[in-house]
Design a protein around this motif. Structure first.
Motif, PDB file in Angstrom:
ATOM      1  N   PHE A 105      52.778  20.513  64.670  1.00  0.00           N
ATOM      2  CA  PHE A 105      51.956  21.720  64.619  1.00  0.00           C
ATOM      3  C   PHE A 105      51.756  22.154  63.165  1.00  0.00           C
ATOM      4  O   PHE A 105      52.715  22.231  62.399  1.00  0.00           O
ATOM      5  CB  PHE A 105      52.623  22.849  65.402  1.00  0.00           C
ATOM      6  CG  PHE A 105      51.768  24.069  65.533  1.00  0.00           C
ATOM      7  CD1 PHE A 105      50.800  24.138  66.506  1.00  0.00           C
ATOM      8  CD2 PHE A 105      51.915  25.143  64.664  1.00  0.00           C
ATOM      9  CE1 PHE A 105      49.995  25.260  66.637  1.00  0.00           C
ATOM     10  CE2 PHE A 105      51.123  26.260  64.775  1.00  0.00           C
ATOM     11  CZ  PHE A 105      50.153  26.316  65.770  1.00  0.00           C
ATOM     12  N   PRO A 106      50.518  22.459  62.763  1.00  0.00           N
ATOM     13  CA  PRO A 106      50.264  22.909  61.387  1.00  0.00           C
ATOM     14  C   PRO A 106      50.737  24.359  61.184  1.00  0.00           C
ATOM     15  O   PRO A 106      50.060  25.303  61.567  1.00  0.00           O
ATOM     16  CB  PRO A 106      48.745  22.785  61.245  1.00  0.00           C
ATOM     17  CG  PRO A 106      48.214  22.832  62.623  1.00  0.00           C
ATOM     18  CD  PRO A 106      49.287  22.314  63.534  1.00  0.00           C
ATOM     19  N   ILE A 154      36.619  21.911  70.265  1.00  0.00           N
ATOM     20  CA  ILE A 154      36.321  20.630  70.913  1.00  0.00           C
ATOM     21  C   ILE A 154      37.476  19.672  70.641  1.00  0.00           C
ATOM     22  O   ILE A 154      38.043  19.664  69.564  1.00  0.00           O
ATOM     23  CB  ILE A 154      34.979  20.040  70.411  1.00  0.00           C
ATOM     24  CG1 ILE A 154      34.580  18.772  71.177  1.00  0.00           C
ATOM     25  CG2 ILE A 154      35.038  19.720  68.939  1.00  0.00           C
ATOM     26  CD1 ILE A 154      33.778  19.036  72.388  1.00  0.00           C
ATOM     27  N   SER A 155      37.842  18.945  71.638  1.00  0.00           N
ATOM     28  CA  SER A 155      38.842  17.888  71.475  1.00  0.00           C
ATOM     29  C   SER A 155      38.429  16.722  72.363  1.00  0.00           C
ATOM     30  O   SER A 155      37.931  16.929  73.466  1.00  0.00           O
ATOM     31  CB  SER A 155      40.227  18.393  71.859  1.00  0.00           C
ATOM     32  OG  SER A 155      40.241  18.779  73.208  1.00  0.00           O
ATOM     33  N   ARG A 170      39.657  19.192  66.602  1.00  0.00           N
ATOM     34  CA  ARG A 170      39.404  19.972  65.396  1.00  0.00           C
ATOM     35  C   ARG A 170      40.048  21.333  65.644  1.00  0.00           C
ATOM     36  O   ARG A 170      39.665  22.050  66.567  1.00  0.00           O
ATOM     37  CB  ARG A 170      37.907  20.120  65.176  1.00  0.00           C
ATOM     38  CG  ARG A 170      37.561  20.846  63.894  1.00  0.00           C
ATOM     39  CD  ARG A 170      36.087  20.857  63.691  1.00  0.00           C
ATOM     40  NE  ARG A 170      35.524  21.820  64.624  1.00  0.00           N
ATOM     41  CZ  ARG A 170      34.408  22.474  64.429  1.00  0.00           C
ATOM     42  NH1 ARG A 170      33.683  22.237  63.386  1.00  0.00           N
ATOM     43  NH2 ARG A 170      33.977  23.348  65.300  1.00  0.00           N
ATOM     44  N   LEU A 171      41.044  21.678  64.824  1.00  0.00           N
ATOM     45  CA  LEU A 171      41.725  22.961  64.939  1.00  0.00           C
ATOM     46  C   LEU A 171      41.216  23.867  63.824  1.00  0.00           C
ATOM     47  O   LEU A 171      41.304  23.516  62.651  1.00  0.00           O
ATOM     48  CB  LEU A 171      43.242  22.792  64.817  1.00  0.00           C
ATOM     49  CG  LEU A 171      44.055  24.089  64.804  1.00  0.00           C
ATOM     50  CD1 LEU A 171      43.984  24.791  66.161  1.00  0.00           C
ATOM     51  CD2 LEU A 171      45.494  23.820  64.426  1.00  0.00           C
ATOM     52  N   LYS A 226      41.357  21.535  60.443  1.00  0.00           N
ATOM     53  CA  LYS A 226      42.203  20.356  60.341  1.00  0.00           C
ATOM     54  C   LYS A 226      42.031  19.526  61.610  1.00  0.00           C
ATOM     55  O   LYS A 226      41.870  20.076  62.696  1.00  0.00           O
ATOM     56  CB  LYS A 226      43.665  20.781  60.179  1.00  0.00           C
ATOM     57  CG  LYS A 226      44.614  19.657  59.939  1.00  0.00           C
ATOM     58  CD  LYS A 226      46.011  20.175  59.669  1.00  0.00           C
ATOM     59  CE  LYS A 226      46.904  18.996  59.333  1.00  0.00           C
ATOM     60  NZ  LYS A 226      48.241  19.413  59.002  1.00  0.00           N
ATOM     61  N   ILE A 227      42.085  18.213  61.472  1.00  0.00           N
ATOM     62  CA  ILE A 227      42.056  17.318  62.628  1.00  0.00           C
ATOM     63  C   ILE A 227      43.513  17.096  63.055  1.00  0.00           C
ATOM     64  O   ILE A 227      44.358  16.731  62.232  1.00  0.00           O
ATOM     65  CB  ILE A 227      41.387  15.971  62.288  1.00  0.00           C
ATOM     66  CG1 ILE A 227      39.948  16.185  61.793  1.00  0.00           C
ATOM     67  CG2 ILE A 227      41.420  15.039  63.494  1.00  0.00           C
ATOM     68  CD1 ILE A 227      39.017  16.832  62.796  1.00  0.00           C
ATOM     69  N   ILE A 228      43.787  17.356  64.330  1.00  0.00           N
ATOM     70  CA  ILE A 228      45.148  17.219  64.845  1.00  0.00           C
ATOM     71  C   ILE A 228      45.138  16.403  66.135  1.00  0.00           C
ATOM     72  O   ILE A 228      44.093  16.206  66.754  1.00  0.00           O
ATOM     73  CB  ILE A 228      45.786  18.601  65.122  1.00  0.00           C
ATOM     74  CG1 ILE A 228      44.969  19.371  66.171  1.00  0.00           C
ATOM     75  CG2 ILE A 228      45.944  19.402  63.850  1.00  0.00           C
ATOM     76  CD1 ILE A 228      45.684  20.555  66.753  1.00  0.00           C
TER      77      ILE A 228
END
Length: 191
Positions: free
Chosen positions: A75-76, A187-188, A47-48, A59-61
């Motif tokens: 990359f967003p 968190i990732s 979650r970014l 955004k989920i990346i």
């Protein structure tokens, strides 16, 4: 009379079983699996959270960590483009034609045995890509910085880190006025 004795016996048996089960749980201790420097390597879904002033976006990346590099294949760059091109319709058009922007962050890792984590000293690189501005394709350079450590947490196999876009330069000229863009991965999860 017999029913009272049977009920009393069943109650005593239930109390005894409950007491034994509580006592047996008292010996159970969480023993963490010690982390290693190589545990950081892997593919992650995260979650970014991107924030600029009071505006925030989530955004989920996906990204990859390997050999002291964190790599974002897509990359967003929306906040960066919208900072350069303030007209929302033109910015959306540029974003639609921009394609994928790859970005890499270098890091040095250090084992923290007491906390069962791997500490990451982030060394963000300058992000560079091209965008059309006023009918002309210009080079964009985004100076990134990291003011705090990142962490790989052994308890849940997650990677957590924060960095900032400190300055944006378009065609050699700094964007002004400019408000810092903060990127946070709270968190990732390793895939």
């Amino acid at each position: 009379m017999k029913i009272k004795k049977v009920l009393r016996f069943l109650m005593l048996a239930a109390i005894a079983v409950t007491g034994m089960s509580v006592v047996s749980c008292m010996d159970d201790e969480y023993m963490p699996v010690p982390v290693k420097l190589s545990d950081v390597n892997g593919n992650y879904r995260a979650r970014l959270i991107t924030s600029q002033g009071v505006k925030s976006n989530e955004k989920i990346i996906d990204f990859n960590a390997k050999d002291s590099l964190i790599t974002f294949k897509d990359f967003p760059a929306g906040e960066i483009v919208k900072t350069i091109i303030t007209d929302p319709a033109k910015a959306d058009t540029v974003l639609a034609h921009l394609g994928k922007v790859e970005y890499t962050i270098k890091f040095k890792s250090k084992l923290n045995i007491d906390q069962n984590v791997v500490e990451l000293a982030l060394e963000p690189q300058v992000m560079a890509f091209q965008i059309p501005v006023g009918g002309v394709t210009k080079s964009v350079a985004v100076k990134m910085t990291a003011k705090q450590k990142g962490f790989y947490v052994g308890y849940d196999n997650s990677l957590r880190f924060v960095w900032e876009a400190e300055k944006i330069t378009v065609g050699g000229t700094d964007v002004a006025p400019y408000q810092v863009i903060k990127y946070e991965v709270p968190i990732s999860i390793k895939k």
